[in-house]
Design a protein around this motif. Structure first.
Motif, mmCIF file in Angstrom:
data_model
loop_
_atom_site.group_PDB
_atom_site.id
_atom_site.type_symbol
_atom_site.label_atom_id
_atom_site.label_comp_id
_atom_site.label_asym_id
_atom_site.label_seq_id
_atom_site.Cartn_x
_atom_site.Cartn_y
_atom_site.Cartn_z
ATOM 1 N N ALA A 33 6.811 -12.511 0.004
ATOM 2 C CA ALA A 33 6.688 -11.207 -0.641
ATOM 3 C C ALA A 33 5.382 -10.526 -0.236
ATOM 4 C CB ALA A 33 6.771 -11.366 -2.155
ATOM 5 N N LEU A 34 4.294 -11.279 -0.182
ATOM 6 C CA LEU A 34 3.014 -10.716 0.252
ATOM 7 C C LEU A 34 3.079 -10.251 1.701
ATOM 8 C CD1 LEU A 34 0.194 -13.043 -1.138
ATOM 9 C CD2 LEU A 34 0.753 -10.725 -1.856
ATOM 10 N N ALA A 35 3.680 -11.073 2.551
ATOM 11 C CA ALA A 35 3.771 -10.720 3.969
ATOM 12 C C ALA A 35 4.556 -9.430 4.163
ATOM 13 C CB ALA A 35 4.422 -11.865 4.748
ATOM 14 N N ALA A 36 5.652 -9.290 3.429
ATOM 15 C CA ALA A 36 6.468 -8.083 3.559
ATOM 16 C C ALA A 36 5.717 -6.860 3.054
ATOM 17 C CB ALA A 36 7.775 -8.259 2.801
ATOM 18 N N ALA A 37 4.999 -6.997 1.967
ATOM 19 C CA ALA A 37 4.287 -5.856 1.385
ATOM 20 C C ALA A 37 3.137 -5.379 2.253
ATOM 21 C CB ALA A 37 3.782 -6.229 -0.006
ATOM 22 N N HIS A 38 2.508 -6.306 2.961
ATOM 23 C CA HIS A 38 1.316 -5.957 3.736
ATOM 24 C C HIS A 38 1.565 -5.949 5.243
ATOM 25 C CE1 HIS A 38 -1.476 -5.917 0.342
ATOM 26 N NE2 HIS A 38 -0.790 -6.936 -0.146
ATOM 27 N N GLY A 39 2.798 -6.151 5.659
ATOM 28 C CA GLY A 39 3.105 -6.119 7.088
ATOM 29 C C GLY A 39 2.390 -7.197 7.875
ATOM 30 N N LEU A 40 2.247 -8.368 7.285
ATOM 31 C CA LEU A 40 1.543 -9.451 7.969
ATOM 32 C C LEU A 40 2.387 -9.977 9.125
ATOM 33 C CD1 LEU A 40 0.226 -11.411 4.853
ATOM 34 C CD2 LEU A 40 -0.928 -9.623 6.170
ATOM 35 N N THR A 41 1.733 -10.235 10.244
ATOM 36 C CA THR A 41 2.461 -10.645 11.449
ATOM 37 C C THR A 41 2.340 -12.136 11.755
ATOM 38 O OG1 THR A 41 0.538 -10.075 12.814
ATOM 39 C CG2 THR A 41 2.211 -8.359 12.485
ATOM 40 N N GLY A 82 -7.946 -10.765 3.032
ATOM 41 C CA GLY A 82 -9.096 -10.347 3.824
ATOM 42 C C GLY A 82 -9.165 -11.090 5.138
ATOM 43 N N ASP A 83 -8.918 -12.383 5.116
ATOM 44 C CA ASP A 83 -8.929 -13.181 6.338
ATOM 45 C C ASP A 83 -7.856 -12.717 7.325
ATOM 46 O OD1 ASP A 83 -10.993 -14.693 5.397
ATOM 47 O OD2 ASP A 83 -9.791 -16.468 4.934
ATOM 48 N N LEU A 84 -6.775 -12.187 6.790
ATOM 49 C CA LEU A 84 -5.657 -11.753 7.636
ATOM 50 C C LEU A 84 -5.784 -10.286 8.055
ATOM 51 C CD1 LEU A 84 -2.815 -13.599 5.730
ATOM 52 C CD2 LEU A 84 -3.683 -14.156 7.996
ATOM 53 N N GLY A 85 -6.928 -9.682 7.753
ATOM 54 C CA GLY A 85 -7.206 -8.341 8.252
ATOM 55 C C GLY A 85 -6.764 -7.206 7.363
ATOM 56 N N VAL A 86 -6.355 -7.499 6.130
ATOM 57 C CA VAL A 86 -5.972 -6.428 5.209
ATOM 58 C C VAL A 86 -7.253 -5.777 4.688
ATOM 59 C CG1 VAL A 86 -4.832 -5.877 3.027
ATOM 60 C CG2 VAL A 86 -3.843 -7.603 4.562
ATOM 61 N N PRO A 87 -7.425 -4.471 4.899
ATOM 62 C CA PRO A 87 -8.667 -3.825 4.460
ATOM 63 C C PRO A 87 -8.733 -3.693 2.938
ATOM 64 C CG PRO A 87 -7.152 -2.200 5.371
ATOM 65 C CD PRO A 87 -6.528 -3.538 5.605
ATOM 66 N N ALA A 88 -9.891 -4.001 2.371
ATOM 67 C CA ALA A 88 -10.144 -3.880 0.930
ATOM 68 C C ALA A 88 -8.974 -4.423 0.110
ATOM 69 C CB ALA A 88 -10.406 -2.430 0.559
ATOM 70 N N PRO A 89 -8.642 -5.697 0.264
ATOM 71 C CA PRO A 89 -7.468 -6.245 -0.439
ATOM 72 C C PRO A 89 -7.631 -6.197 -1.955
ATOM 73 C CG PRO A 89 -8.779 -8.003 0.532
ATOM 74 C CD PRO A 89 -9.344 -6.732 1.053
ATOM 75 N N ASP A 90 -6.539 -5.849 -2.625
ATOM 76 C CA ASP A 90 -6.503 -5.789 -4.079
ATOM 77 C C ASP A 90 -5.958 -7.124 -4.581
ATOM 78 O OD1 ASP A 90 -5.921 -5.386 -6.758
ATOM 79 O OD2 ASP A 90 -5.187 -3.346 -6.486
ATOM 80 N N GLY A 91 -6.857 -8.012 -4.988
ATOM 81 C CA GLY A 91 -6.442 -9.338 -5.420
ATOM 82 C C GLY A 91 -5.572 -9.320 -6.659
ATOM 83 N N GLU A 92 -5.820 -8.381 -7.580
ATOM 84 C CA GLU A 92 -5.007 -8.292 -8.799
ATOM 85 C C GLU A 92 -3.567 -7.917 -8.451
ATOM 86 O OE1 GLU A 92 -5.466 -8.871 -11.943
ATOM 87 O OE2 GLU A 92 -7.636 -9.055 -12.231
ATOM 88 N N ALA A 93 -3.402 -6.899 -7.620
ATOM 89 C CA ALA A 93 -2.052 -6.471 -7.244
ATOM 90 C C ALA A 93 -1.343 -7.561 -6.450
ATOM 91 C CB ALA A 93 -2.119 -5.181 -6.428
ATOM 92 N N ALA A 94 -2.081 -8.228 -5.564
ATOM 93 C CA ALA A 94 -1.484 -9.295 -4.769
ATOM 94 C C ALA A 94 -1.044 -10.451 -5.662
ATOM 95 C CB ALA A 94 -2.477 -9.783 -3.722
ATOM 96 N N TYR A 98 2.779 -11.778 -5.826
ATOM 97 C CA TYR A 98 3.050 -13.172 -5.486
ATOM 98 C C TYR A 98 3.684 -13.900 -6.665
ATOM 99 C CZ TYR A 98 2.126 -18.115 -4.581
ATOM 100 O OH TYR A 98 2.259 -19.472 -4.425
ATOM 101 N N ARG A 99 3.089 -13.741 -7.856
ATOM 102 C CA ARG A 99 3.567 -14.484 -9.012
ATOM 103 C C ARG A 99 4.999 -14.110 -9.385
ATOM 104 N NH1 ARG A 99 1.933 -19.009 -10.952
ATOM 105 N NH2 ARG A 99 2.307 -18.396 -13.105
ATOM 106 N N ALA A 100 5.358 -12.845 -9.210
ATOM 107 C CA ALA A 100 6.730 -12.431 -9.536
ATOM 108 C C ALA A 100 7.736 -13.155 -8.647
ATOM 109 C CB ALA A 100 6.868 -10.924 -9.392
ATOM 110 N N ALA A 101 7.452 -13.195 -7.337
ATOM 111 C CA ALA A 101 8.365 -13.870 -6.411
ATOM 112 C C ALA A 101 8.306 -15.380 -6.581
ATOM 113 C CB ALA A 101 8.013 -13.486 -4.976
#
Length: 239
Positions: A33-41, A82-94, A98-101
């Motif tokens: 779910a995180l990967a899809a939301a943030h376009g992680l490759t 942040g390690d995966l290059g997402v700028p200013a990651p929102d940890g609360e939203a993430a 994540y928890r929902a999925a």
């Protein structure tokens, strides 16, 4: 697979995540779910491996009480994204995403309920010993309807120190009213569920689903929960 040496155990202490409960599948669902939301490759396995590394780095903060479970999650996902290059990651939203999925995928591992019923039918006391917080682990057990089959649940708040500290296993034995030599620890982690338990005076069984080479081949092991009753010397066989 060889049976445990006598005497017969009076209690079985089990790990929860990836022993009775399919935490790996839930984690992969949350990460997807995180990967899809943030376009992680990155590949799913790379994402899983990086996530696990952040858990290992942050868990000591949780165990020392420097962060609570929610704070640990927020920090974990902030660092991961942040390690995966997402700028200013929102940890609360993430964390919410994540928890929902993750929760939607909650499920026991095959044979978990049958195993616990067989242990209780054989007159054995049963505990779950887990290195995570009670509010999550108790909810997992209840969600998959295993809570009624367990005599004691010991989470990180309930022990003087987490596995593999000997005091963790001794706390579980005390909760069941047995001596360490009368108990068997069962779990998928060699360090936390086998080596630590043996050092604390318990016997141990390694749940080795992938079939990895055993650090100590003399330790009994099973690939599925269905093999555990026979290994423990019980007459009950699981379907």
């Amino acid at each position: 697979m060889s049976a445990l040496r006598p005497p017969a155990p009076q209690a079985v202490i089990l790990d929860l995540d990836d022993t009775l409960f399919d935490d790996t599948a839930c984690t992969r669902a949350g990460l997807q779910a995180l990967a899809a939301a943030h376009g992680l490759t990155c590949t799913p396995q790379e994402l899983f491996t990086r996530h696990a590394a952040h858990i290992r780095a942050i868990d000591p903060l949780l165990f020392r009480g420097e962060v609570d479970a929610h704070g640990a999650r927020v920090l974990r996902f902030s660092r991961l994204l942040g390690d995966l290059g997402v700028p200013a990651p929102d940890g609360e939203a993430a964390t919410r995403l994540y928890r929902a999925a993750y929760r939607q995928a909650w499920a026991p591992l095959e044979g978990a309920a049958d195993l616990l019923r067989a242990l209780r039918a054989a007159g054995l006391k049963v505990a779950v010993l887990t290195n995570y917080v009670r509010d999550v682990q108790a909810e997992k057990l209840a969600h998959v309807d295993l809570h009624r089959l367990v005599d004691a649940l010991l989470c990180v708040e309930d022990m003087p120190a987490p596995k593999p500290d000997p005091r963790a296993y001794h706390a579980a034995c005390a909760a069941l009213g047995v001596a360490p030599a009368q108990a068997v620890m069962v779990g998928d982690s060699w360090a936390n569920d086998v080596a630590g338990a043996l050092a604390a005076g318990l016997r141990a069984v390694w749940v080795n689903r992938p079939g990895h080479p055993a650090p100590n081949p003399a330790v009994p092991q099973v690939q599925t929960l269905a093999g555990l009753p026979a290994l423990l010397g019980l007459n009950t066989a699981l379907a």
